[in-house]
Design an enzyme around this catalytic site. Sequence first.
Site: not given
Length: 202
Positions: A78-80
């Site tokens: 889910g990191q940018n």
Amino acid sequence: MFSLIYGFYKHMVQKDEYCVLILGLDNAGKTTYLEAAKTKLTNNYNSIHPSKITTTVGLNIGKVDVAGIRLNFWDLGGQNELQSLWDKYYEESHAIIYIIDSSDRERMDESKEIFDKMIASENLRGIPLLVLANKQDIPECMGVREVKPIFNKNSHLIGKRDCMVMPVSALTGDGVDEGIRWLVDCIKRNSYLRPPRNQEEM
Ligand SMILES: Nc1nc2c(ncn2[C@@H]2O[C@H](COP(=O)(O)OP(=O)(O)O)[C@@H](O)[C@H]2O)c(=O)[nH]1
Ligand SMILES: [Mg+2]
């Protein structure tokens, strides 16, 4: 005769396969949720202790057989920098589980922004959507009553698809079964639009 028996055998062991994406901000609890789902729905599953789960780089995959079908869960990071990869998977997915950290009020807007971007995608039109208000075991977290209106705001983007907001605790496992059972019904109903993949020939 052989082909008849083989055909019957295949019919008995082969399951319709569906792909479910697990999305949400980093730290929302996606990987913990996937482990909880496997633990709840797989006999004798040897689960990973939550404390051993580390940040997901890339992708975790989990397979669960439930109600006569096989679900392949894809837990995407889910990191940018990983969010831009999500839409590569949309076309192949049959359902989305979107996970919210209900205890993180500061990132609620960020989560909602990402959510809106996701549901606006053409490739997800009509795809069932389960929104989970996770971490309900934390006393000061936001309840479903608080989370629901936020995520239902853009109802024109949600459109006609099945959409449900449910409370869950990936850590304790509370609410995990209920959500998946709801999703399975929706996936089956929607299969005329997005048919299952069949298991590869053995
Ligand atoms: N209290 C609580 N903590 C949770 C819950 N689900 C996940 N966590 C914790 O939140 C952190 C992030 O979880 P993780 O599954 O790695 O999140 P991911 O980045 O979305 O995959 C970890 O410390 C988990 O133990 C929950 O339902 N309750
Ligand atoms: Mg993860």
